[in-house]
Design an enzyme around this catalytic site. Sequence first.
Site, PDB file in Angstrom:
ATOM      1  N   HIS A  96       0.812  -0.764  -0.321  1.00 21.34           N
ATOM      2  CA  HIS A  96       0.039  -0.462  -0.166  1.00 21.34           C
ATOM      3  C   HIS A  96       0.621   1.325  -0.047  1.00 21.34           C
ATOM      4  O   HIS A  96       0.898   2.500  -0.813  1.00 21.34           O
ATOM      5  CB  HIS A  96      -0.454   0.001   1.034  1.00 21.34           C
ATOM      6  N   GLU A  99       2.083   2.013  -3.504  1.00 20.70           N
ATOM      7  CA  GLU A  99       1.296   2.229  -4.517  1.00 20.70           C
ATOM      8  C   GLU A  99       1.059   3.912  -4.320  1.00 20.70           C
ATOM      9  O   GLU A  99       1.363   4.433  -5.601  1.00 20.70           O
ATOM     10  CB  GLU A  99      -0.566   1.662  -3.924  1.00 20.70           C
ATOM     11  N   HIS A 100       1.159   4.130  -3.156  1.00 20.46           N
ATOM     12  CA  HIS A 100       1.319   5.702  -3.132  1.00 20.46           C
ATOM     13  C   HIS A 100       2.484   6.370  -3.788  1.00 20.46           C
ATOM     14  O   HIS A 100       2.916   7.968  -4.335  1.00 20.46           O
ATOM     15  CB  HIS A 100       0.771   6.377  -1.494  1.00 20.46           C
TER      16      HIS A 100
END
Length: 153
Positions: A96, A99-100
């Site tokens: 995650h 992802e950013h």
Amino acid sequence: YRRVTFPNGLEALLISDPSLAGMQTPTEDEGDDEEEQEAEDEEEEEDEEADGDDDDDDENGAEDSPGAGMKLAACAVDFNVGFFADQASGFEGISHFLEHMVFMGSEKYPGENHFSDWLSQHWGSENACTDSEQTTYYFECHPKHLAEGLDIF
């Protein structure tokens, strides 16, 4: 639609809409297009008059905003790794987090949020999602700027 596999094993699905490139798809009765359009226009005018709706709500509606109703070009990249792989790596939440980070700049385009700012100027948007076994990144923009968007992406 066309599926391609690159020498490095990367697979891609190419989808093209001829009308997006300014090409028209052939119709059966191309000779009647002008007459049909005039008839449709007359019907629309009659419907509007019959409605008696003079409040002009549609004047500032979503369809009048820049790019409204326009077809956009898009790209998506999917990786077969998601948050289930985090535990095996010893870094819970790394999928995650990455992802950013993908949209935060690169060596070639180091400005923070450069891509988001660029997309805002070209009627686009971006997003991503991390699932249990997949991570997907995607964006869309004005078709004329897709090549530049792919370079930044």
